[in-house]
Design an enzyme around this catalytic site. Structure first.
Site, short mmCIF file in Angstrom:
data_model
loop_
_atom_site.label_atom_id
_atom_site.label_comp_id
_atom_site.label_asym_id
_atom_site.label_seq_id
_atom_site.Cartn_x
_atom_site.Cartn_y
_atom_site.Cartn_z
N ASP A 54 -0.60 -5.04 -2.30
CA ASP A 54 -0.47 -6.38 -1.54
C ASP A 54 0.72 -6.49 -0.95
OD1 ASP A 54 -0.69 -8.88 -0.82
OD2 ASP A 54 -1.34 -9.73 -2.92
N TRP A 55 1.27 -7.48 0.04
CA TRP A 55 2.54 -7.27 0.72
C TRP A 55 3.74 -7.31 -0.01
CZ3 TRP A 55 -1.49 -5.64 2.87
CH2 TRP A 55 -1.79 -5.35 4.20
#
Length: 760
Positions: free
Chosen positions: A220-221
């Protein structure tokens, strides 16, 4: 292909916000975009411009799609999303979201499908197939146990292995085995003391070895806090571009002999092979017919809406007079806030759409109470239906924050009470991505739950209210009577990062049914304007599985669809150790008036199984089971008993007598994350934590928050974009902010802040 070490470590980290590193075209690459329910294509991004993306179709959110209970529609959605992705040269779409809805208060539940793992897995599998068969890769998310938004980058989900396998991993397992998604996005949170992004147990032992997954694992970012550990656990790609931080760390570890270059080669190979696959199957982008896309959005919205209550007032009489209250009738809420927010065209609202169908509409936005009372009295005197449009505004649900209550806003509750007290017939039309508590349920004439149903919400409302379309949605989650009734109410989004999943496998309806807890509306509930009759049920053994068949007849005067649901009532000796009953099959069936169809539903191999920790696998538990067919969890029409051969429950779950009433043992101490003390802080701690120990860090945090609000000048502090940004600055680990701040926070600055907090 031959690459230098510098190229290899750089390829592990994304280029910009949405692409893999290509070294100016020398290395094959691909492009990604957000978009579980629409394409959120951005060339550049930071927290302040999350809603600024190219125009695209906003389809219904996952909560609405799930209430449609249609495998076919999920496939159609995947195909439609792929058309727009192809037109924008997007290779990989970041969706679907298949986290289990542990609590209805999770702010991001509108992006997730269900509280039931079987339903979520079945629907998501069809979405992935539709997307990938049309040329766009799917990235299922967020793996795993990402069930709250509060401190989502530091929270620790503490969950026993049986619950983990039966509930929270099950939809991911089904999608991976049934649909082979191109990528899996690992989640921000920890599970049992270890960040998922570097969990050997989750990424290597389960995902890679047990499930034999060979696709990409993407962070995930901003979730990749320790690149070396993440690579060792099986991550292939860390997003977004960290401005040199992640490649530098990897290079140092390899040079120091702490990391094998061969691991990097495997990760690089998976990225390059997938990039080549995308390139080889890429066709010339075809112009998208957005009118056709809008019609698909309309169809999906109509099939996902759930008629929760109807005393006969609906459908409205053709071309009759109606009085409409509520701002949501004009300024319609059709999507949630955060990374899935779609920038779409403007379409007719509910009032305009009702007028188009010939209704005489008198609209009031409720700002003038005297006017509201006058119109309510008129509605009562002349028997005019009243439509009140209510729901949760953008400040009350979205990514980056959780809800604190299941209640509707106070002003809406007061308005509903005012309207019903006048005696007029009130229809509630509700817009929310998750359950709410409806006031005056016994007094209102009807409730239509629209969820967050996409850009065609206005026309969908009008078609459903008028009877032009027959409602066919059924709840994919329970609407409880209170937040206190939710089984995890004491262990959700509290002040501690350690979140105990003490409810075990008793999530959602499994709890309410097993412990006889009353609810507002049960799982699977949904009404229609027509009626259905079930008959002639048969059970047939089929190659080790069971086939359930029965007749379904439309006994009413309108064409409509029924969601036929099959539940397995677990054997009596299992009560207390297993949920009373569980969804094991479903089919959505469309019938003309008077039409009868023979429906066949196959129960899969997990229908009579539980997970045994001792042997680390699912085992069939022998005994007498009841197979139920119905319209909802409680509305059962047919039932047959069957004797299943298998092991004794006490052999599969030998320690069940030592568990609490939910069947959960005491969690091991090593699964908990201890709080850091002064002198122990690292860049994996948050600014909010460090600020408690240093005035200089506290000042820096206040400056960062001020900068965020300055970038969002003109927006209130409660605006979702501001809330998401501020919470990220406060709660995310410094190592995450290095990757996501666009260079505003460097490693050197982060280490300096840590030294301040440690008193050095």
């Amino acid at each position: 292909m031959d690459m230098t070490l510098e190229q290899k470590v750089r390829l592990f980290n994304g280029e910009g916000a949405w692409s893999t590193f290509t070294d100016k075209g020398e290395i094959p690459g691909f492009t990604m975009s957000d978009g579980p329910h629409g394409l959120r294509k951005q060339d550049q991004e930071n927290y302040a411009n999350i809603n600024k993306s190219r125009k695209a179709t906003c389809f219904p959110t996952a909560s609405c799609m799930a209430s449609g209970w249609s495998r076919e529609n999920m496939h159609i959605l995947g195909e439609a999303l792929s058309r727009e992705a192809n037109s924008e040269n997007v290779d990989l779409l970041l969706g679907p979201g298949i986290n289990i809805k542990r609590s209805p208060l999770c702010g991001r539940n509108f992006e997730y499908l269900s509280e039931d793992p079987y339903l979520a897995g079945e629907l998501a599998s069809c979405y992935v197939k539709g997307l990938q068969e049309s040329g766009t890769g799917a990235c299922v998310k967020h793996f795993a146990c990402n069930n709250q938004e509060t401190r989502r980058q530091t929270s620790n989900s503490i969950v026993d292995l049986r619950t983990l396998n039966e509930i929270f991993l099950a939809p991911f397992e089904k999608v991976i085995k049934n649909s082979s998604p191109v990528a899996v996005m690992e989640s921000y949170n920890r599970v049992n003391g270890e960040y998922v992004c570097r969990s050997n147990f989750l990424l290597k032992e389960i995902l890679r070895k047990k499930w034999k997954y060979s696709g990409l694992v993407i962070s995930d970012w901003g979730a990749c806090l320790n690149p070396s550990k993440c690579l060792k656990a099986g991550m292939d790609l860390a997003m977004p571009d960290s401005n040199g931080f992640i490649p530098k760390k990897l290079y140092e570890e390899i040079e120091n002999g702490n990391l094998s270059e061969s691991l990097l080669d495997k990760a690089n190979e998976r990225i390059i092979n997938q990039a080549v696959t995308f390139r080889n199957r890429k066709k010339n982008p075809v112009a998208v017919d957005y009118r056709a896309q809008h019609q698909i959005s309309l169809k999906l919205a109509q099939e996902g809406a759930v008629l929760l209550k109807n005393d006969g007032i609906l459908p409205l009489k053709p071309k009759s007079r109606v009085i409409v209250f509520g701002d949501f009738a004009k300024n319609m809420k059709f999507q949630g806030e955060g990374s899935s927010h779609i920038n779409t065209e403007t379409y007719p609202d509910a009032v305009e759409s009702l007028e188009t169908l010939g209704f005489s509409v008198q609209y009031c936005d409720c700002k003038n109470i005297a006017r509201v009372k006058e119109l309510a009295r008129l509605a009562f005197a002349k028997n005019i239906p009243v439509l009140y449009f209510c729901g949760l505004d953008a400040k009350r649900e979205g990514e980056g924050f959780d809800r604190t209550t299941l209640e509707l806003p106070d002003e809406q509750k007061k308005m509903i009470e005012l309207l019903v007290d006048t005696g007029c017939k009130v229809v509630l039309v509700n817009f929310s991505g998750a359950p709410v508590i409806f006031p005056c349920v016994k007094k209102v004439a009807a409730i239509l739950q629209m969820y967050l149903c996409g850009e065609a919400c206005g026309q969908a409302c009008a078609n459903l209210l008028s009877g032009k379309v027959n409602p066919s949605g059924h709840l994919a989650e329970t609407f409880p009577l209170s937040a206190e009734d939710v089984p995890c109410s004491k262990d959700f989004a509290h002040d501690n990062d350690n979140v105990e999943y003490n409810e075990g496998v008793f999530v959602g309806y499994r709890y309410y049914s097993s412990f006889k807890v009353p609810v507002q509306f049960e799982f699977g509930h949904g009404l229609s304007y027509t009626t259905f009759e079930y008959s002639e049920m048969q059970l047939e053994a089929l190659n080790g599985l069971y086939k359930v068949s029965f007749n379904l007849k439309n006994t009413g005067g309108l064409a409509g669809a029924e969601v036929c649901q099959v539940y397995v009532v677990n054997c009596q000796e299992s009560q207390g150790a297993r949920p009373r009953k569980e969804l094991r099959g479903f089919e959505k069936v469309y019938l003309e008036p008077g039409e009868t169809r023979r429906v066949e539903i196959i129960l899969d191999e997990r229908a009579f199984m539980v997970y045994g920790e001792k042997e680390d696998c699912f085992k069939t538990v022998g005994g007498k089971y009841s197979i139920q067919v119905g319209s909802s969890l409680f509305d059962i029409h047919l039932s047959e008993e069957v004797e299943i051969a298998g092991e004794k429950l006490s052999e599969v779950l030998p320690d069940v007598q030592d568990c609490n009433r939910f069947g959960v043992k005491t969690f091991p101490k090593e699964w908990y994350v201890p709080s850091h003390k002064k002198g122990e802080f690292t860049i994996e701690d948050s600014l909010e934590t460090l600020a408690s120990y240093s005035k200089r860090v506290k000042f820096f945090l206040s400056v960062m928050i001020f900068a965020v609000r300055l970038m969002n000048f003109g927006k209130s502090k409660d605006d979702p974009v501001v809330v998401i940004s501020v919470n990220a600055i406060k709660e995310n680990p410094l190592a995450s902010l290095i990757s996501t701040s666009g260079g505003a926070i460097s490693e050197g600055l982060a280490q300096t802040l840590v030294r301040f907090a440690n008193g050095k």
